[in-house]
Design an enzyme around this catalytic site. Structure first.
Site, mmCIF file in Angstrom:
data_model
loop_
_atom_site.group_PDB
_atom_site.id
_atom_site.type_symbol
_atom_site.label_atom_id
_atom_site.label_comp_id
_atom_site.label_asym_id
_atom_site.label_seq_id
_atom_site.Cartn_x
_atom_site.Cartn_y
_atom_site.Cartn_z
ATOM 1 N N SER A 12 0.836 -1.185 0.000
ATOM 2 C CA SER A 12 0.000 0.000 0.000
ATOM 3 C C SER A 12 0.881 1.249 0.000
ATOM 4 C CB SER A 12 -0.950 -0.063 1.198
ATOM 5 O OG SER A 12 -2.118 0.641 0.909
ATOM 6 N N HIS A 17 -7.100 -6.171 1.248
ATOM 7 C CA HIS A 17 -5.973 -5.294 0.935
ATOM 8 C C HIS A 17 -4.750 -5.721 1.753
ATOM 9 C CE1 HIS A 17 -3.892 -1.753 -0.322
ATOM 10 N NE2 HIS A 17 -4.048 -1.074 0.789
HETATM 11 C C1 MCU Z 1 -2.760 2.178 -1.429
HETATM 12 O O1 MCU Z 1 -2.130 2.927 -0.424
HETATM 13 C C2 MCU Z 1 -2.788 3.849 0.397
HETATM 14 C C3 MCU Z 1 -3.677 4.785 -0.375
HETATM 15 O O2 MCU Z 1 -2.894 5.456 -1.346
HETATM 16 C C4 MCU Z 1 -4.284 5.787 0.587
HETATM 17 O O3 MCU Z 1 -5.176 6.648 -0.077
HETATM 18 C C5 MCU Z 1 -5.013 5.108 1.709
HETATM 19 O O4 MCU Z 1 -5.366 6.050 2.644
HETATM 20 O O5 MCU Z 1 -4.135 4.211 2.339
HETATM 21 C C6 MCU Z 1 -3.611 3.194 1.537
HETATM 22 C C7 MCU Z 1 -2.773 2.370 2.481
HETATM 23 O O6 MCU Z 1 -1.628 2.665 2.710
HETATM 24 O O7 MCU Z 1 -3.431 1.412 3.160
HETATM 25 C C8 MCU Z 1 -2.742 0.703 4.137
#
Ligand code: MCU
Length: 411
Positions: free
Chosen positions: A221, A355
């Site tokens: 992420s 996720h």
């Molecule tokens: C996919 O990574 C991020 C995303 O870009 C953000 O918008 C969200 O808030 O958090 C995601 C993440 O890091 O989830 C653990």
């Protein structure tokens, strides 16, 4: 009769010219004549920028040309979105202590007037080390992929170098204690710097039993975005594994905008700069006119070449910008093809999992990359798949990729 020394020179030159590029392990040095401006005023392009032309429009024809082109891309990524990545500082010290399979690597880095220190936990396999030492996977903020036997892991506490809680994290963290809260670097750039200092510290510690030619980096992420940046900028990393990095990672700004404009709710540049400090404050001025960027993330990913990259994406989350991930990595793949190493770049995009919860069904694809690039084993890394679930929006290659892929050879 041809004198023997000319004959052997000829053989050498011919052999060099015919070395299969699958053996291309590193790029040649960047020529001094290579100009690397941080911005290109006046650039404007709606489709993805061509990785195979220099900033001035000349074609990239050889592997040597690509070394310069890569340096240009590095400067542009820093100039527009990442901020300045400082080189190795004058002081880097290591403190490595081991107790059984567990070790701690302390790093002190900085200048005579200020230094910062941080440490990372390393876990070693229980098996005997192979000649040259264990491969090492550097995992941002914990492990979220399975790791095959025989690979050591290091947990990198990236938030300590650059915080990432919200916009209030700007300029906070050890990196900024050293370079100033107003440094242009984003948190992701601070993390790249931290990874590089970890590798410096390993280089300074001869008895770690870690093979520095077999380093990998991963994260999921937001940390997947960071892992991709580390692999792009730090050439001592052999294998880069971003997991569900989404927007700002293995997706392209232009394609995420297209996806959003087509009616999907994806994260795009305008949102991301409001959410967190993953990008330099410099990026704010470009997010409303993405077409002025003389690069996009297909070129950031291509900076990893000829080293290995496999990214994993998840179509269950529209926010991750699935069409953009597929299209962007399709474009990045052309650089690996051009260098004759398409199997050094993999992409796996599926659904039906939470996720950052790595599905077991993808273990073989992941482990093939570990086997080939970290564990010296033969493996089929020709892996480029998607379930194509882009919410009805279609990735039309001809709309986005208008270049033909050259075959770059050594000159
Ligand atoms: C996919 O990574 C991020 C995303 O870009 C953000 O918008 C969200 O808030 O958090 C995601 C993440 O890091 O989830 C653990």
């Amino acid at each position: 009769m041809i004198p023997l020394f000319i004959l052997s020179l000829l053989t050498f030159v011919l052999a060099a010219a015919t070395i299969p590029s699958s053996q291309l392990e590193a790029l040649p040095d960047i020529p001094l004549s290579c100009s690397t401006p941080a911005t290109i005023p006046g650039f404007n392009r709606t489709s993805l920028p061509n990785p195979f032309v220099f900033n001035d429009g000349r074609p990239v024809r050889t592997v040597e040309d690509w070394a310069c082109r890569r340096a240009q891309i590095s400067a542009l990524v820093q100039g527009y979105e990442a901020g300045f990545l400082p080189p190795k500082p004058s002081i880097v010290q290591a403190n490595f202590t081991q107790n059984g399979t567990s070790a701690t690597l302390g790093v002190t880095a900085g200048f005579s007037n200020t230094t910062i220190s941080f440490s990372s936990r390393i876990t070693f396999p229980t098996t005997n080390a192979p000649a040259g030492g264990f491969p090492l996977l550097i995992a941002y903020d914990g492990l979220s992929i399975p790791v095959p036997d025989g690979v050591a892991t290091l947990i990198f506490i990236n938030d300590a170098l650059g915080q990432q809680n919200s916009l209030s994290s700007r300029g906070k963290g050890l990196f900024f204690d050293l370079y100033g809260a107003n440094a242009s670097a984003s948190s992701m750039t601070a993390w790249v710097w931290g990874v590089s200092r970890i590798i410096d510290a390993l280089e300074l510690s001869p008895h770690t039993n870690i093979n520095l030619k077999k380093l990998a980096v991963t994260g999921c992420s937001r940390d997947g975005k960071g892992a991709l940046m580390a692999g792009a900028f730090e050439t001592r990393i052999a294998l880069t594994i971003p997991q569900e990095s989404g927007s700002g990672g293995d997706t392209c700004w232009r394609l995420s905008k297209f996806e959003q404009d087509s009616g999907d709710v994806v994260q795009q540049a305008t949102e991301i700069v409001q959410e967190n400090v993953w990008f330099s404050p410099t990026f704010d001025q470009y997010v409303n006119e993405i077409s002025v960027l003389p690069y996009d993330h297909h070129m950031l990913a291509a900076m990893v070449a000829p080293r290995a990259l496999i990214s994993f994406e998840n179509t269950d989350f529209e926010w991750l910008s699935p069409l953009s991930g597929f299209g962007c990595m399709t474009a990045a793949h052309t650089v690996f093809q051009a260098l004759g190493i398409p199997d050094n770049h993999g992409f796996v995009q599926a659904g039906n999992h939470s996720h950052c919860l790595f599905p077991e069904s993808q273990n073989d694809q992941l482990f093939a990359f570990f086997d080939k690039f970290l564990l010296n084993q033969n493996a089929n890394t020709s892996v480029f798949t998607t379930n194509g679930l882009f919410n009805g929006t279609v990735f039309d290659v001809s709309q986005w990729i208008d270049w033909t892929t050259p075959r770059l050879r050594r000159s």
